[in-house]
Design a protein around this motif. Structure first.
Motif, PDB file in Angstrom:
ATOM      1  N   HIS A   1       0.893  -1.174   0.092  1.00  7.80           N
ATOM      2  CA  HIS A   1       0.068   0.032   0.215  1.00  7.80           C
ATOM      3  C   HIS A   1       0.848   1.069  -0.003  1.00  7.80           C
ATOM      4  CE1 HIS A   1      -3.207   2.644   0.738  1.00  7.80           C
ATOM      5  NE2 HIS A   1      -2.665   3.079   1.868  1.00  7.80           N
ATOM      6  N   VAL A   2       1.765   1.378   0.945  1.00  5.28           N
ATOM      7  CA  VAL A   2       2.927   2.290   0.875  1.00  5.28           C
ATOM      8  C   VAL A   2       3.561   2.572  -0.335  1.00  5.28           C
ATOM      9  CG1 VAL A   2       4.630   3.561   2.214  1.00  5.28           C
ATOM     10  CG2 VAL A   2       2.723   2.376   3.556  1.00  5.28           C
ATOM     11  N   TRP A   3       3.881   1.341  -0.898  1.00  6.62           N
ATOM     12  CA  TRP A   3       5.060   1.420  -2.055  1.00  6.62           C
ATOM     13  C   TRP A   3       4.271   2.079  -3.276  1.00  6.62           C
ATOM     14  CZ3 TRP A   3       4.752  -0.443  -7.170  1.00  6.62           C
ATOM     15  CH2 TRP A   3       5.712  -0.641  -7.686  1.00  6.62           C
ATOM     16  N   LEU A   4       2.654   1.641  -3.261  1.00  6.26           N
ATOM     17  CA  LEU A   4       1.858   2.047  -4.515  1.00  6.26           C
ATOM     18  C   LEU A   4       1.673   3.678  -4.190  1.00  6.26           C
ATOM     19  CD1 LEU A   4      -0.564  -0.637  -4.627  1.00  6.26           C
ATOM     20  CD2 LEU A   4       0.945   0.112  -6.615  1.00  6.26           C
ATOM     21  N   LEU A   5       1.643   4.204  -2.980  1.00  9.09           N
ATOM     22  CA  LEU A   5       1.396   5.670  -2.815  1.00  9.09           C
ATOM     23  C   LEU A   5       2.654   6.315  -3.127  1.00  9.09           C
ATOM     24  CD1 LEU A   5      -0.034   5.567   0.824  1.00  9.09           C
ATOM     25  CD2 LEU A   5      -1.305   6.196  -1.390  1.00  9.09           C
ATOM     26  N   HIS A   6       3.951   5.936  -3.014  1.00 11.45           N
ATOM     27  CA  HIS A   6       5.073   6.418  -3.650  1.00 11.45           C
ATOM     28  C   HIS A   6       5.274   6.332  -5.133  1.00 11.45           C
ATOM     29  CE1 HIS A   6       6.237   6.428   0.655  1.00 11.45           C
ATOM     30  NE2 HIS A   6       7.124   7.437   0.534  1.00 11.45           N
ATOM     31  N   ASP A   7       4.818   4.920  -5.487  1.00 12.10           N
ATOM     32  CA  ASP A   7       5.251   4.852  -6.978  1.00 12.10           C
ATOM     33  C   ASP A   7       4.105   5.760  -7.786  1.00 12.10           C
ATOM     34  OD1 ASP A   7       6.624   3.363  -9.111  1.00 12.10           O
ATOM     35  OD2 ASP A   7       4.570   2.527  -9.380  1.00 12.10           O
TER      36      ASP A   7
ATOM     37  N   PRO B   1      12.380   8.399  -9.602  1.00 16.64           N
ATOM     38  CA  PRO B   1      12.374   7.435 -10.622  1.00 16.64           C
ATOM     39  C   PRO B   1      11.332   6.173 -10.243  1.00 16.64           C
ATOM     40  CG  PRO B   1      14.291   6.792  -9.735  1.00 16.64           C
ATOM     41  CD  PRO B   1      13.882   8.269  -8.964  1.00 16.64           C
ATOM     42  N   LYS B   2      10.741   5.522 -11.182  1.00 19.44           N
ATOM     43  CA  LYS B   2       9.685   4.527 -10.793  1.00 19.44           C
ATOM     44  C   LYS B   2      10.427   3.668  -9.982  1.00 19.44           C
ATOM     45  CE  LYS B   2       6.097   4.041 -12.585  1.00 19.44           C
ATOM     46  NZ  LYS B   2       4.645   4.416 -12.000  1.00 19.44           N
ATOM     47  N   ALA B   3       9.589   3.216  -9.165  1.00 17.98           N
ATOM     48  CA  ALA B   3      10.062   2.228  -7.842  1.00 17.98           C
ATOM     49  C   ALA B   3       9.972   0.953  -8.284  1.00 17.98           C
ATOM     50  CB  ALA B   3       9.264   2.423  -6.753  1.00 17.98           C
ATOM     51  N   LYS B   4      11.207   0.103  -7.734  1.00 18.68           N
ATOM     52  CA  LYS B   4      11.373  -1.393  -8.141  1.00 18.68           C
ATOM     53  C   LYS B   4      10.590  -1.834  -7.040  1.00 18.68           C
ATOM     54  CE  LYS B   4      15.866  -0.981 -10.384  1.00 18.68           C
ATOM     55  NZ  LYS B   4      17.373  -1.489 -10.319  1.00 18.68           N
ATOM     56  N   ILE B   5       9.994  -2.916  -7.182  1.00 20.05           N
ATOM     57  CA  ILE B   5       9.207  -3.741  -6.425  1.00 20.05           C
ATOM     58  C   ILE B   5       9.576  -3.923  -4.986  1.00 20.05           C
ATOM     59  CG2 ILE B   5       9.500  -6.080  -6.985  1.00 20.05           C
ATOM     60  CD1 ILE B   5       6.469  -6.554  -6.541  1.00 20.05           C
ATOM     61  N   GLY B   6      10.996  -4.119  -4.860  1.00 21.18           N
ATOM     62  CA  GLY B   6      11.730  -4.302  -3.728  1.00 21.18           C
ATOM     63  C   GLY B   6      11.970  -3.162  -2.906  1.00 21.18           C
ATOM     64  N   VAL B   7      11.776  -1.905  -3.275  1.00 23.56           N
ATOM     65  CA  VAL B   7      12.115  -0.766  -2.751  1.00 23.56           C
ATOM     66  C   VAL B   7      11.565   0.532  -3.068  1.00 23.56           C
ATOM     67  CG1 VAL B   7      14.214  -0.438  -3.987  1.00 23.56           C
ATOM     68  CG2 VAL B   7      14.353   0.277  -1.729  1.00 23.56           C
TER      69      VAL B   7
ATOM     70  N   ASN C   1      11.526   4.932  -2.493  1.00 22.17           N
ATOM     71  CA  ASN C   1      12.338   6.002  -1.875  1.00 22.17           C
ATOM     72  C   ASN C   1      11.559   6.995  -1.251  1.00 22.17           C
ATOM     73  OD1 ASN C   1      14.929   5.325  -2.788  1.00 22.17           O
ATOM     74  ND2 ASN C   1      14.651   6.645  -4.713  1.00 22.17           N
ATOM     75  N   ALA C   2      11.652   7.221   0.285  1.00 19.87           N
ATOM     76  CA  ALA C   2      11.078   8.007   0.894  1.00 19.87           C
ATOM     77  C   ALA C   2      11.866   9.280   1.077  1.00 19.87           C
ATOM     78  CB  ALA C   2      10.821   7.555   2.420  1.00 19.87           C
ATOM     79  N   CYS C   3      11.280  10.461   1.021  1.00 21.41           N
ATOM     80  CA  CYS C   3      11.784  11.868   0.873  1.00 21.41           C
ATOM     81  C   CYS C   3      11.337  12.578   2.026  1.00 21.41           C
ATOM     82  CB  CYS C   3      11.310  12.629  -0.463  1.00 21.41           C
ATOM     83  SG  CYS C   3      11.911  11.676  -1.954  1.00 21.41           S
TER      84      CYS C   3
ATOM     85  N   ILE D   1      15.642   8.201   1.374  1.00 17.37           N
ATOM     86  CA  ILE D   1      15.785   7.111   2.088  1.00 17.37           C
ATOM     87  C   ILE D   1      15.169   5.820   1.368  1.00 17.37           C
ATOM     88  CG2 ILE D   1      15.393   5.866   4.414  1.00 17.37           C
ATOM     89  CD1 ILE D   1      14.852   8.932   5.554  1.00 17.37           C
ATOM     90  N   ALA D   2      15.958   4.703   0.994  1.00 17.37           N
ATOM     91  CA  ALA D   2      15.627   3.692   0.307  1.00 17.37           C
ATOM     92  C   ALA D   2      14.984   2.830   1.532  1.00 17.37           C
ATOM     93  CB  ALA D   2      16.672   2.782  -0.443  1.00 17.37           C
ATOM     94  N   ILE D   3      13.645   2.171   1.217  1.00 13.59           N
ATOM     95  CA  ILE D   3      13.015   1.386   2.315  1.00 13.59           C
ATOM     96  C   ILE D   3      12.614   0.259   1.540  1.00 13.59           C
ATOM     97  CG2 ILE D   3      10.902   1.292   3.749  1.00 13.59           C
ATOM     98  CD1 ILE D   3      11.006   4.242   4.166  1.00 13.59           C
ATOM     99  N   ASN D   4      12.899  -0.755   2.029  1.00 12.67           N
ATOM    100  CA  ASN D   4      12.419  -2.264   1.807  1.00 12.67           C
ATOM    101  C   ASN D   4      11.584  -2.708   2.848  1.00 12.67           C
ATOM    102  OD1 ASN D   4      14.201  -3.238   3.730  1.00 12.67           O
ATOM    103  ND2 ASN D   4      15.913  -3.958   2.561  1.00 12.67           N
TER     104      ASN D   4
END
Length: 528
Positions: free
Chosen positions: A363-369, A436-442, A444-446, A457-460
């Motif tokens: 959910h949070v990954w998609l919010l960033h992507d 840039p577009k996020a990779k599924i494993g990580v 970037n939080a700003c 911050i790269a968040i996995n």
């Protein structure tokens, strides 16, 4: 031909695991042809091949086992008259020649010829050539370096990288793998057009059930397929296990063909790189009240009407002989999405199996992507920063000074005195929209500190889980080593960003002082 022999083409030890330019008219070649799935990267490769001109190079790159040789072999046989193919750039043409020298020769032939050049190459080998290739091909080396640095490359150089065609995606906060799902459905498709299913049906009619046939039946179940995809997503996110076509096919062969039932093979096997990672997700290893009580009752031979009902439903897939409580729990786990397999008895265990960490992360990954400027969207994204990321950073930074105020961060200790600074740490959406577009494993939080930008911050998923746990009062230990290292890096950036602040908090066990630089050499000291 029996089913086991046909399935053996999936094994990594099979001669069919790596395609070559040999012409194979055997029956097994037909089975391999049936399960072949065209992917998006193959479609793009074919289009690039069709429009290629004489001065062009097409690099098909990735890691070992991802399917480069399969694609190249299919098209080299068809286009060999008009295109020049170098199927494997890790190989040379003579015992005395290195792979780098072989590439030098290929590039020299290309420059003096009239055909476009098509190369299959591992990403690591690309880097090696960029450093060690001949100076006469400096233009190609510079192009490769630009590609590896995500910079613009010459228009006549096309790079198709498997890493940029991810095997996993997030859809509605759930992990999906279209490639895996398509493959499993094709392999178990219950029609006689499917040669594997035809063998399965024939053997079942002639010889009755067997462990292999029961496993094939289980794999054809939509719930089992969904559970397998869920496990693969967890292995990718939590264990950083990449999924290649070769590893996936071998994984499926192992869970089907090993001596045990599929649900046991998933969590006990070690002869496949994916299975080695999935073992740690064994549902029978969960220590909950329900699971521990069930293992004890099963061991003592105590049953219930719901349990008997469950056994009857399970035996619709074949005649099972389950003598271990862990096996029954694993069977429950792989069939947890099958409504006919859910009753009063199984539901309480399924609730224990469920862990929505992946869904929360997705959910949070998609919010960033999918970042956009919609106010409702940004409000939801802000919740992650306000209630998860920033509070966890504050708690971890102040773990040795837990009584500091909300916006005060510990930075150092001198003798018996601790030093802290006041900082406003908050989300930085202006920087986030440039990511840039996020990779599924990580993702970037700003964040920004007192208005000052810091490195994203790269968040996995492991760091994400640690942040959540810290907010619940958890103290990291040696088992969190990798995630803690990431968090320590964030704290270091915050400390670095705080060096120019005008206000310091200095405190000991007995006293607290606040020192503020008002103007130039004038300092205001309070707390004396």
């Amino acid at each position: 031909m029996d089913l086991l022999s046909a399935l053996s083409i999936l094994s990594k030890s099979s001669p069919y695991a790596v395609s070559t330019e040999r012409q194979d008219s055997s029956l097994l070649a037909d089975y391999k042809k049936y399960i072949y799935i065209e992917t998006e990267i193959e479609e793009d490769f074919r289009n690039a091949l069709l429009r290629s001109q004489s001065n062009e190079i097409i690099f098909l790159c990735g890691s070992s086992g991802d399917g480069k040789s399969e694609i190249l072999t299919r098209y080299s046989q068809k286009f060999c008259a008009t295109k020049d193919f170098h199927l494997d750039a890790t190989h040379s043409f003579a015992p005395s020649q290195t792979a780098i020298q072989a590439l030098d020769d290929k590039f020299s032939q290309f420059k003096s010829g009239t055909k476009p050049l098509v190369i299959g190459i591992n990403t690591g080998m690309l880097g090696n050539y960029a450093e060690e290739g001949a100076e006469e091909h400096q233009d190609i080396k510079d192009s490769i370096k630009a590609f590896l640095s995500n910079k613009e490359t010459p228009i006549h150089h096309t790079y198709l990288d498997f890493e940029r065609y991810p095997k996993f995606t997030f859809v509605d906060s759930e992990g999906k793998s279209e490639f895996t799902q398509t493959f499993l459905k094709r392999l178990t498709n219950p029609t006689l057009d499917n040669p594997f299913y035809a063998l399965y049906s024939s053997e079942l009619a002639k010889n009755g059930t067997s462990t292999l046939l029961v496993n094939f039946t289980l794999l054809s179940n939509a719930s089992v397929q969904q559970t397998i995809v869920e496990l693969l997503v967890k292995a990718r996110l939590i264990k950083d296990q990449f999924l290649t076509a070769r590893a996936l096919l071998d994984f499926v062969f192992q869970v089907l063909a090993m001596d045990g039932y599929l649900f046991d093979n998933l969590f006990t096997a070690t002869n496949n790189e994916i299975l080695e990672q999935i073992r740690s997700f064994d549902p029978s290893a969960n220590h909950t009240k329900n699971i521990d009580e069930f293992i004890l009752e099963f061991s003592l031979g105590m049953g219930s009407s719901s349990y008997s009902e469950l056994e009857e439903t399970l035996n619709k897939f074949g005649n099972f002989e389950i003598s271990e409580p862990k096996s029954m729990l694993r069977a429950l786990y792989v069939l947890k999405f099958d409504s006919q397999f859910i009753n009063e008895f199984s539901s309480k265990f399924i609730n224990d199996f469920n862990n929505d960490l992946v869904s929360r992360y997705a959910h949070v990954w998609l919010l960033h992507d999918e970042f956009n400027t919609n106010q409702e969207y940004q409000r939801e994204l802000s919740n992650f920063y306000r209630y998860v990321l920033v509070p966890a950073i504050h708690r971890y930074c102040n773990r040795n000074a837990p009584n500091l105020d909300e916006n005060v961060y510990f930075v150092n200790e001198f003798n018996q005195f601790k030093v802290a600074v006041e900082l406003i740490v908050k989300a930085d959406f202006s920087q986030l929209k440039l990511q840039p577009k996020a990779k599924i494993g990580v993702f970037n939080a700003c964040i920004k500190i007192n208005g000052q930008l810091i490195k994203p911050i790269a968040i996995n998923i492991n760091l994400f889980e640690l942040l959540e746990k810290i907010n619940q009062g958890y103290r990291p230990n040696k088992h969190d080593k990798n995630a803690v290292l990431q968090l320590e890096d964030v704290i270091e950036r915050i400390v670095t960003a705080s060096t120019g602040e005008d206000t310091l908090h200095i405190f000991s066990a007995e006293n607290k002082y606040k020192i503020t630089n008002d103007e130039g050499d004038f300092f205001d000291v309070s707390g004396l």
